[in-house]
Design a protein around this motif. Structure first.
Motif, PDB file in Angstrom:
ATOM      1  N   GLU A 172       0.782  -1.068   0.077  1.00 26.48           N
ATOM      2  CA  GLU A 172      -0.204  -0.026  -0.003  1.00 26.48           C
ATOM      3  C   GLU A 172       0.805   1.207  -0.118  1.00 26.48           C
ATOM      4  O   GLU A 172       0.710   2.252  -0.722  1.00 26.48           O
ATOM      5  CB  GLU A 172      -0.896   0.045   1.235  1.00 26.48           C
ATOM      6  CG  GLU A 172      -1.913   1.230   1.243  1.00 26.48           C
ATOM      7  CD  GLU A 172      -2.744   1.030   2.437  1.00 26.48           C
ATOM      8  OE1 GLU A 172      -3.636   2.130   2.387  1.00 26.48           O
ATOM      9  OE2 GLU A 172      -3.010   0.081   2.963  1.00 26.48           O
ATOM     10  N   SER A 173       1.918   1.260   0.909  1.00 25.37           N
ATOM     11  CA  SER A 173       2.902   2.668   0.922  1.00 25.37           C
ATOM     12  C   SER A 173       3.565   2.697  -0.337  1.00 25.37           C
ATOM     13  O   SER A 173       3.762   3.653  -0.701  1.00 25.37           O
ATOM     14  CB  SER A 173       3.779   2.438   2.206  1.00 25.37           C
ATOM     15  OG  SER A 173       4.471   1.097   2.187  1.00 25.37           O
ATOM     16  N   GLN A 220       2.942   1.547  -3.207  1.00 25.06           N
ATOM     17  CA  GLN A 220       2.203   1.683  -4.513  1.00 25.06           C
ATOM     18  C   GLN A 220       1.675   3.445  -4.655  1.00 25.06           C
ATOM     19  O   GLN A 220       1.827   3.968  -5.482  1.00 25.06           O
ATOM     20  CB  GLN A 220       1.015   0.939  -4.706  1.00 25.06           C
ATOM     21  CG  GLN A 220       0.073   1.231  -5.792  1.00 25.06           C
ATOM     22  CD  GLN A 220      -0.585  -0.216  -6.324  1.00 25.06           C
ATOM     23  OE1 GLN A 220      -0.467  -1.016  -5.728  1.00 25.06           O
ATOM     24  NE2 GLN A 220      -1.305  -0.024  -7.343  1.00 25.06           N
ATOM     25  N   GLU A 221       1.711   3.980  -3.293  1.00 27.85           N
ATOM     26  CA  GLU A 221       1.290   5.189  -3.200  1.00 27.85           C
ATOM     27  C   GLU A 221       2.543   6.057  -3.522  1.00 27.85           C
ATOM     28  O   GLU A 221       2.283   7.045  -4.241  1.00 27.85           O
ATOM     29  CB  GLU A 221       0.692   5.534  -1.632  1.00 27.85           C
ATOM     30  CG  GLU A 221       0.367   7.057  -1.512  1.00 27.85           C
ATOM     31  CD  GLU A 221       0.011   7.221  -0.194  1.00 27.85           C
ATOM     32  OE1 GLU A 221      -0.412   8.430   0.394  1.00 27.85           O
ATOM     33  OE2 GLU A 221      -0.081   6.141   0.894  1.00 27.85           O
ATOM     34  N   GLU A 266       2.564   5.900  -7.289  1.00 30.48           N
ATOM     35  CA  GLU A 266       1.678   6.490  -8.203  1.00 30.48           C
ATOM     36  C   GLU A 266       1.775   8.110  -7.824  1.00 30.48           C
ATOM     37  O   GLU A 266       1.610   8.973  -8.668  1.00 30.48           O
ATOM     38  CB  GLU A 266       0.308   6.276  -7.595  1.00 30.48           C
ATOM     39  CG  GLU A 266       0.087   4.683  -8.217  1.00 30.48           C
ATOM     40  CD  GLU A 266      -1.398   4.393  -7.664  1.00 30.48           C
ATOM     41  OE1 GLU A 266      -2.330   5.224  -7.091  1.00 30.48           O
ATOM     42  OE2 GLU A 266      -1.867   3.078  -7.706  1.00 30.48           O
ATOM     43  N   ASN A 267       2.544   8.766  -6.943  1.00 29.77           N
ATOM     44  CA  ASN A 267       2.660  10.002  -6.680  1.00 29.77           C
ATOM     45  C   ASN A 267       3.970  10.562  -7.582  1.00 29.77           C
ATOM     46  O   ASN A 267       4.172  11.818  -7.195  1.00 29.77           O
ATOM     47  CB  ASN A 267       2.818  10.222  -5.384  1.00 29.77           C
ATOM     48  CG  ASN A 267       1.305  10.349  -4.554  1.00 29.77           C
ATOM     49  OD1 ASN A 267       0.333  10.513  -5.220  1.00 29.77           O
ATOM     50  ND2 ASN A 267       1.397   9.968  -3.309  1.00 29.77           N
ATOM     51  N   SER A 273      -6.441   4.462 -13.784  1.00 30.29           N
ATOM     52  CA  SER A 273      -6.502   3.533 -12.536  1.00 30.29           C
ATOM     53  C   SER A 273      -5.841   2.159 -12.914  1.00 30.29           C
ATOM     54  O   SER A 273      -4.867   1.653 -12.160  1.00 30.29           O
ATOM     55  CB  SER A 273      -7.724   3.038 -11.867  1.00 30.29           C
ATOM     56  OG  SER A 273      -7.633   2.259 -10.839  1.00 30.29           O
ATOM     57  N   LYS A 318      -1.945   2.745 -13.649  1.00 33.04           N
ATOM     58  CA  LYS A 318      -1.112   2.769 -12.301  1.00 33.04           C
ATOM     59  C   LYS A 318      -0.970   1.598 -11.764  1.00 33.04           C
ATOM     60  O   LYS A 318       0.355   1.341 -11.470  1.00 33.04           O
ATOM     61  CB  LYS A 318      -1.925   3.823 -11.269  1.00 33.04           C
ATOM     62  CG  LYS A 318      -1.765   5.421 -11.839  1.00 33.04           C
ATOM     63  CD  LYS A 318      -2.201   6.342 -10.771  1.00 33.04           C
ATOM     64  CE  LYS A 318      -3.809   6.180 -11.000  1.00 33.04           C
ATOM     65  NZ  LYS A 318      -4.448   7.485 -10.063  1.00 33.04           N
ATOM     66  N   GLU A 319      -1.967   0.717 -11.639  1.00 32.41           N
ATOM     67  CA  GLU A 319      -1.769  -0.461 -10.925  1.00 32.41           C
ATOM     68  C   GLU A 319      -0.853  -1.708 -11.957  1.00 32.41           C
ATOM     69  O   GLU A 319       0.013  -2.306 -11.511  1.00 32.41           O
ATOM     70  CB  GLU A 319      -3.102  -1.166 -11.046  1.00 32.41           C
ATOM     71  CG  GLU A 319      -2.968  -2.603 -10.375  1.00 32.41           C
ATOM     72  CD  GLU A 319      -4.396  -3.192  -9.720  1.00 32.41           C
ATOM     73  OE1 GLU A 319      -4.352  -4.038  -9.011  1.00 32.41           O
ATOM     74  OE2 GLU A 319      -5.401  -2.709 -10.521  1.00 32.41           O
TER      75      GLU A 319
END
Length: 272
Positions: A23-24, A26-27, A30-31, A132, A135-136
């Motif tokens: 989660e962290s 991937q965030e 994406e940023n 979406s 990004k994944e």
């Protein structure tokens, strides 16, 4: 700059770490500047695209479109992609329907150029749906730069959810597995099927997948992998067997090198 995901370990231990930090990571990915720039451009401009030709003529839009479906390597195959998009999916003879790799079908269906008078690019929620996916998929690509097997495990986790939602028969789900190269590779490796397996008649392949799944998991159906425990076991088997195969290849290579050195030493003794 683009954030590079951290995968400090290989195999199932690396998978466990990635799941814990995904989660962290991937965030952060994406940023990153490149992903933000590409997705912003797509969302601001795709609504103006009315035809497949217009899409393939804009390389920046095409990069995101292909990247959303794991088809990044087709960026220079403009005429091929245009044909797939223009054919659509409603005609059984369309190119997307005839190709065994169903990622092309999914892309043609998503954009709708060949299926509807007004393509899906004009729908208000379409840009975000594609970015979406992009990004994944791109996170998976970035993970693959560190560990290819980890990328395949991530793609399996995502693709199985989509595949299990399909309204089809039990055999149909296996054909969907066979029609998606990354998913197929995970299943083949996890189930211990040989590399020559794909050259068999399609019905024999179906029987082989079913028999192998039944023997290993006690169930011949793809639907069993909706169970998180069985899915995790499938991924574990894939990663473990991939490591074993890589280790065997490494040992074989080392043995060959040792043989060459030994022969060189013998040659030196005979002719030195």
């Amino acid at each position: 700059m683009t954030y590079q995901p951290v995968v400090p370990l290989s195999g199932f231990a690396g998978w466990t770490f990635l799941q814990r930090t995904r989660e962290s990571q991937q965030e952060a990915f994406e940023n990153s500047q490149l992903i933000q720039r590409n997705t912003t451009y797509f969302e601001e401009n795709i609504g103006e695209i009315k035809t497949a030709e217009a899409l393939v003529d804009d390389r920046r839009l095409l990069e995101v479109a292909l990247g959303a479906f794991g088809l990044d390597e087709d960026i220079n195959n403009k005429f091929f992609i245009q044909k797939i998009l223009e054919d659509g999916t409603l005609d059984p003879d369309s190119l997307g329907n005839r190709l065994s790799d169903k990622r092309y079908f999914a892309m043609a269906e998503a954009f709708g150029f060949g299926d509807f008078p007004i393509p899906n690019t004009e729908l208000s929620d379409f840009p975000q749906e594609i970015t979406s996916l992009y990004k994944e998929r791109q996170f998976e690509v970035a993970v693959g730069n560190a560990d290819t097997n980890m990328r395949l495990a991530l793609s399996l986790d995502r693709e199985l959810d989509t595949l299990l939602e399909e309204s089809t028969t039990d055999d149909g789900r296996w054909f969907l597995v066979m029609g998606q190269p990354p998913v197929r590779q995970v299943f083949e490796t996890a189930l211990g099927l040989p590399s020559s397996f794909g050259s068999l008649d399609i019905d024999l392949q179906l029987t082989g997948f079913r028999d192998a799944a039944s023997q290993r998991f006690g169930d011949a159906e793809v639907s069993q992998f909706a169970d998180p425990e069985k899915r995790e076991e499938l991924i574990r088997l894939f990663l473990v067997r991939s490591e074993i195969a890589a280790g065997t290849a490494s040992i074989t290579g080392a043995s060959a090198a040792l043989t060459l050195l030994q022969n060189a030493n013998i040659g030196g003794g005979l002719f030195g």
